[in-house]
Design a protein around this motif. Structure first.
Motif, PDB file in Angstrom:
ATOM      1  N   UNK A   1       0.831  -1.211   0.000  1.00 51.45           N
ATOM      2  CA  UNK A   1       0.000   0.000   0.000  1.00 51.45           C
ATOM      3  C   UNK A   1       0.861   1.254   0.000  1.00 51.45           C
ATOM      4  N   UNK A   2       1.930   1.248   0.813  1.00 48.87           N
ATOM      5  CA  UNK A   2       2.849   2.391   0.849  1.00 48.87           C
ATOM      6  C   UNK A   2       3.497   2.579  -0.521  1.00 48.87           C
ATOM      7  N   UNK A   3       3.909   1.451  -1.124  1.00 44.54           N
ATOM      8  CA  UNK A   3       4.505   1.531  -2.457  1.00 44.54           C
ATOM      9  C   UNK A   3       3.538   2.085  -3.484  1.00 44.54           C
ATOM     10  N   UNK A   4       2.262   1.649  -3.407  1.00 48.29           N
ATOM     11  CA  UNK A   4       1.245   2.144  -4.343  1.00 48.29           C
ATOM     12  C   UNK A   4       1.006   3.638  -4.143  1.00 48.29           C
ATOM     13  N   UNK A   5       0.949   4.067  -2.854  1.00 47.55           N
ATOM     14  CA  UNK A   5       0.752   5.499  -2.580  1.00 47.55           C
ATOM     15  C   UNK A   5       1.936   6.316  -3.100  1.00 47.55           C
ATOM     16  N   UNK A   6       3.155   5.787  -2.899  1.00 53.20           N
ATOM     17  CA  UNK A   6       4.333   6.493  -3.394  1.00 53.20           C
ATOM     18  C   UNK A   6       4.342   6.604  -4.910  1.00 53.20           C
ATOM     19  N   UNK A   7       3.938   5.531  -5.580  1.00 55.35           N
ATOM     20  CA  UNK A   7       3.865   5.546  -7.040  1.00 55.35           C
ATOM     21  C   UNK A   7       2.792   6.523  -7.518  1.00 55.35           C
ATOM     22  N   UNK A   8       1.669   6.559  -6.796  1.00 57.23           N
ATOM     23  CA  UNK A   8       0.592   7.485  -7.153  1.00 57.23           C
ATOM     24  C   UNK A   8       1.058   8.933  -7.023  1.00 57.23           C
ATOM     25  N   UNK A   9       1.753   9.223  -5.910  1.00 58.87           N
ATOM     26  CA  UNK A   9       2.259  10.581  -5.705  1.00 58.87           C
ATOM     27  C   UNK A   9       3.276  10.954  -6.779  1.00 58.87           C
ATOM     28  N   UNK A  10       4.128   9.989  -7.146  1.00 58.72           N
ATOM     29  CA  UNK A  10       5.128  10.258  -8.180  1.00 58.72           C
ATOM     30  C   UNK A  10       4.452  10.569  -9.513  1.00 58.72           C
ATOM     31  N   UNK A  11       3.437   9.767  -9.858  1.00 59.76           N
ATOM     32  CA  UNK A  11       2.723   9.984 -11.111  1.00 59.76           C
ATOM     33  C   UNK A  11       1.968  11.315 -11.103  1.00 59.76           C
ATOM     34  N   UNK A  12       1.358  11.650  -9.955  1.00 55.89           N
ATOM     35  CA  UNK A  12       0.650  12.924  -9.849  1.00 55.89           C
ATOM     36  C   UNK A  12       1.612  14.099 -10.013  1.00 55.89           C
ATOM     37  N   UNK A  13       2.803  13.990  -9.392  1.00 58.62           N
ATOM     38  CA  UNK A  13       3.803  15.051  -9.525  1.00 58.62           C
ATOM     39  C   UNK A  13       4.284  15.171 -10.968  1.00 58.62           C
ATOM     40  N   UNK A  14       4.440  14.024 -11.636  1.00 54.70           N
ATOM     41  CA  UNK A  14       4.871  14.038 -13.042  1.00 54.70           C
ATOM     42  C   UNK A  14       3.802  14.665 -13.928  1.00 54.70           C
ATOM     43  N   UNK A  15       2.529  14.326 -13.669  1.00 54.95           N
ATOM     44  CA  UNK A  15       1.427  14.917 -14.434  1.00 54.95           C
ATOM     45  C   UNK A  15       1.380  16.431 -14.228  1.00 54.95           C
ATOM     46  N   UNK A  16       1.541  16.872 -12.966  1.00 48.39           N
ATOM     47  CA  UNK A  16       1.525  18.308 -12.675  1.00 48.39           C
ATOM     48  C   UNK A  16       2.663  19.031 -13.387  1.00 48.39           C
ATOM     49  N   UNK A  17       3.841  18.385 -13.398  1.00 52.86           N
ATOM     50  CA  UNK A  17       4.993  18.989 -14.076  1.00 52.86           C
ATOM     51  C   UNK A  17       4.749  19.096 -15.575  1.00 52.86           C
ATOM     52  N   UNK A  18       4.216  18.038 -16.180  1.00 51.42           N
ATOM     53  CA  UNK A  18       3.927  18.057 -17.612  1.00 51.42           C
ATOM     54  C   UNK A  18       2.853  19.087 -17.950  1.00 51.42           C
ATOM     55  N   UNK A  19       1.842  19.209 -17.073  1.00 52.68           N
ATOM     56  CA  UNK A  19       0.794  20.206 -17.294  1.00 52.68           C
ATOM     57  C   UNK A  19       1.365  21.616 -17.249  1.00 52.68           C
ATOM     58  N   UNK A  20       2.264  21.855 -16.275  1.00 51.16           N
ATOM     59  CA  UNK A  20       2.893  23.177 -16.163  1.00 51.16           C
ATOM     60  C   UNK A  20       3.723  23.491 -17.405  1.00 51.16           C
ATOM     61  N   UNK A  21       4.482  22.494 -17.879  1.00 47.74           N
ATOM     62  CA  UNK A  21       5.296  22.697 -19.082  1.00 47.74           C
ATOM     63  C   UNK A  21       4.411  22.973 -20.298  1.00 47.74           C
ATOM     64  N   UNK A  22       3.288  22.247 -20.372  1.00 45.51           N
ATOM     65  CA  UNK A  22       2.369  22.453 -21.495  1.00 45.51           C
ATOM     66  C   UNK A  22       1.783  23.865 -21.481  1.00 45.51           C
ATOM     67  N   UNK A  23       1.351  24.319 -20.294  1.00 46.44           N
ATOM     68  CA  UNK A  23       0.765  25.654 -20.189  1.00 46.44           C
ATOM     69  C   UNK A  23       1.787  26.729 -20.531  1.00 46.44           C
ATOM     70  N   UNK A  24       3.039  26.534 -20.088  1.00 47.53           N
ATOM     71  CA  UNK A  24       4.090  27.501 -20.418  1.00 47.53           C
ATOM     72  C   UNK A  24       4.355  27.523 -21.925  1.00 47.53           C
ATOM     73  N   UNK A  25       4.423  26.327 -22.522  1.00 47.26           N
ATOM     74  CA  UNK A  25       4.665  26.254 -23.962  1.00 47.26           C
ATOM     75  C   UNK A  25       3.506  26.867 -24.742  1.00 47.26           C
ATOM     76  N   UNK A  26       2.276  26.640 -24.278  1.00 37.39           N
ATOM     77  CA  UNK A  26       1.101  27.213 -24.941  1.00 37.39           C
ATOM     78  C   UNK A  26       1.114  28.733 -24.848  1.00 37.39           C
ATOM     79  N   UNK A  27       1.466  29.252 -23.653  1.00 40.79           N
ATOM     80  CA  UNK A  27       1.521  30.709 -23.475  1.00 40.79           C
ATOM     81  C   UNK A  27       2.591  31.328 -24.360  1.00 40.79           C
TER      82      UNK A  27
END
Length: 211
Positions: A38-64
């Motif tokens: 469960x801890x491993x799954x939560x850690x993987x989820x947090x990592x994926x969420x952080x990666x998604x947030x980073x990609x979203x930020x990069x996309x918004x910057x590139x779009x702007x």
């Protein structure tokens, strides 16, 4: 003498499993494994969420940035359409000046009494001047006739002063040469004479920049 009976052997010493029976030790191991998973799954989820947030930020910057580039390109295209003819327009102004001087060289009395070929010539010159002014206006080039207005260094160039206490000081009282603007920029400032001696005129606001 009869032999003493031995106690039956068990499956193992409970101390070897930390004081727990085999079933309890297995249950605890499974619980720990489940918790680790469960801890491993939560850690993987947090990592994926952080990666998604980073990609979203990069996309918004590139779009702007892409939007800024598009806007700059649109402005450059519009400026090229509006101001690309500035050099050509300055040359055409020489023709307008020649027409104005030709018409200005004939006094009003002569114009009023003109007949025949002379009248036709004057009418042709006036018609040509009006057509030239309309053609210039069609391309965003407007004539500046500032007589009676406050002197504006952004639009006018003072050539001389005229003592005249009857009007506010700084008022344009003579126009030696008409000025022109193209779009929001000055194509050629008006050459003017400015009054001196009357009450000080209020300074006008900036209305146009240099071409």
């Amino acid at each position: 003498m009869s032999e003493q009976k031995r106690a039956p052997e068990t499956g193992g010493d409970a101390s070897e499993n930390g004081g727990l029976a085999p079933n309890e030790a297995t249950a605890e191991a499974e619980a720990l494994a489940a918790a680790d998973a469960e801890i491993g799954a939560d850690g993987e989820k947090q990592r994926l969420e952080a990666e998604v947030a980073s990609l979203k930020d990069k996309f918004l910057r590139a779009f702007a940035e892409a939007e800024n580039v598009r806007r700059r390109a649109d402005k450059e295209i519009q400026d090229a359409r509006t101001y690309g003819i500035a050099s050509f327009a300055r040359d055409v102004l020489n023709v307008a000046d020649d027409l104005a001087r030709a018409l200005g060289s004939v006094d009003e009395a002569a114009k009023a009494s003109a007949e025949g070929g002379f009248k036709a010539l004057l009418d042709g010159l006036e018609l040509t001047e009006r057509g030239l002014v309309k053609a210039l206006e069609k391309h965003g080039i407007r004539k500046i006739e500032p007589k009676g207005e406050k002197f504006d260094p952004n639009l006018h160039q003072a050539m001389f002063e005229v003592p005249d206490p009857s009007v506010p000081s700084g008022t344009v009282v003579q126009v030696a040469q008409a000025g022109y603007v193209i779009g929001e920029r000055v194509l050629r400032p008006a050459m003017v004479g400015v009054a001196r001696g009357g009450p000080k005129a209020e300074a006008p606001g900036k209305t146009a920049g240099a071409a």
